[in-house]
Write a protein that holds these residues in place. Structure first.
Motif, PDB file in Angstrom:
ATOM      1  N   UNK A 150       8.037  10.978  19.080  1.00 41.24           N
ATOM      2  CA  UNK A 150       7.054  11.918  18.541  1.00 41.24           C
ATOM      3  C   UNK A 150       7.684  13.281  18.281  1.00 41.24           C
ATOM      4  N   UNK A 151       7.275  13.912  17.205  1.00 44.81           N
ATOM      5  CA  UNK A 151       7.622  15.300  16.967  1.00 44.81           C
ATOM      6  C   UNK A 151       6.896  16.190  17.977  1.00 44.81           C
ATOM      7  N   UNK A 153       8.813  16.242   1.649  1.00 48.02           N
ATOM      8  CA  UNK A 153      10.212  15.852   1.841  1.00 48.02           C
ATOM      9  C   UNK A 153      10.638  14.816   0.815  1.00 48.02           C
ATOM     10  N   UNK A 154       9.782  13.855   0.536  1.00 47.09           N
ATOM     11  CA  UNK A 154      10.140  12.795  -0.401  1.00 47.09           C
ATOM     12  C   UNK A 154      10.110  13.276  -1.847  1.00 47.09           C
ATOM     13  N   UNK A 155       9.292  14.276  -2.134  1.00 49.17           N
ATOM     14  CA  UNK A 155       9.310  14.868  -3.477  1.00 49.17           C
ATOM     15  C   UNK A 155      10.646  15.547  -3.769  1.00 49.17           C
ATOM     16  N   UNK A 184       7.975  17.668   7.521  1.00 48.80           N
ATOM     17  CA  UNK A 184       8.840  17.685   6.328  1.00 48.80           C
ATOM     18  C   UNK A 184      10.305  17.646   6.723  1.00 48.80           C
ATOM     19  N   UNK A 185      10.697  18.467   7.687  1.00 46.86           N
ATOM     20  CA  UNK A 185      12.091  18.529   8.096  1.00 46.86           C
ATOM     21  C   UNK A 185      12.560  17.203   8.693  1.00 46.86           C
ATOM     22  N   UNK A 186      11.705  16.556   9.472  1.00 44.09           N
ATOM     23  CA  UNK A 186      12.088  15.287  10.095  1.00 44.09           C
ATOM     24  C   UNK A 186      12.286  14.204   9.051  1.00 44.09           C
ATOM     25  N   UNK A 187      11.389  14.130   8.085  1.00 47.88           N
ATOM     26  CA  UNK A 187      11.510  13.111   7.045  1.00 47.88           C
ATOM     27  C   UNK A 187      12.688  13.424   6.122  1.00 47.88           C
TER      28      UNK A 187
END
Length: 272
Positions: free
Chosen positions: A66-67, A108-110, A82-85
């Motif tokens: 977990x974050x 993140x994926x964008x 976002x940073x984790x992904x």
């Protein structure tokens, strides 16, 4: 406890990531406990899916835990997701948490896939521009995503709740349907794009998934979501999530079990 069949592996094909956050949740809070409940429920499942004739044991599946989102405000929580992904973890499989966390994964994926498309299963449109004094909320998730993503690449299925203004804004989306069926024209527009799938558990009928913060009558059946996974399996899904499970309102753990089952099926459908 890690998710079913997850283990320490090099270069994982898929990674489970928990996002225990519900600071903006309304009506019935408790989604912060969902990642742990979904992992616990997964222990009762087999790693093999007769539906897909695939086994999680054949996939390099990791669970990153977990974050740390305790005490974070919603904007900070989104940024941490976002940073984790963005770190690159194979197929990211996010366990919410409230729906707000989806905005971080999509951002993140964008960055990695500028032509990303989005398929959302949700009872609610989540198109408010702000809610209870913040622009980052479970009720504004899709509005914040649309700050960066063209609405012509977004389909929302299972939608049956929203303000009059939200329904007006929804006219700018590729597709909005109360059913789980992706319209043929929408599929034609999305099939060749990398896709993100977000499943808000309240998109399903509360008869199947009562343990959620804002249950809404007349939702999808489990078979509807299974059919959708079958369609999306033909595309290139680069990230997915299950959000808005609320364990305190989940009699017998049935919603967490359904969520764990869906996560297994999503990994088997999308991990390459």
């Amino acid at each position: 406890m890690p998710f079913l069949a997850a283990r320490a592996v090099p270069a994982p094909q898929a990674t489970i990531l928990g996002a225990p956050f519900d600071a903006t949740a309304t009506h019935r809070r408790g989604a912060r406990w969902a990642p742990a409940a979904i992992r616990w429920a997964s222990d009762a499942l087999e790693s093999y899916s007769p539906l897909q004739q695939r086994d999680l044991q054949e996939i390099r599946l990791a669970d990153a835990g977990d974050l740390d989102l305790a005490g974070a405000d919603s904007a900070t929580a989104v940024e941490r997701v976002r940073a984790a992904v963005a770190a690159g973890i194979g197929l990211p499989v996010l366990l919410g948490g409230e729906h707000t966390v989806t905005a971080g994964a999509v951002a993140a994926l964008l960055d990695r896939h500028p032509d990303l498309g989005l398929v959302v299963v949700d009872a609610h449109l989540d198109l408010r521009q702000d809610y209870e004094g913040t622009r980052w909320s479970h009720a504004t998730t899709l509005a914040r995503i649309l700050d960066r993503l063209d609405g012509g690449r977004v389909a929302v299925l299972g939608a049956r709740a929203g303000t009059r203004d939200e329904w007006t804004r929804a006219g700018g989306l590729l597709a909005v349907a109360s059913t789980g069926r992706l319209p043929q024209a929408a599929w034609a527009a999305l099939a060749d794009r990398p896709l993100y799938l977000s499943v808000d558990i309240d998109g399903l009928d509360p008869a199947h998934a009562p343990g959620t913060g804002n249950p809404e009558p007349l939702g999808l059946a489990v078979d509807d979501v299974v059919s959708l996974l079958g369609v999306l399996r033909q595309a290139r899904v680069v990230g997915c999530d299950v959000v808005e499970v609320s364990p305190p309102y989940d009699p017998g753990g049935r919603t967490a079990m359904l969520a764990a089952w869906l996560v297994r099926e999503m990994i088997l459908a999308f991990a390459r």
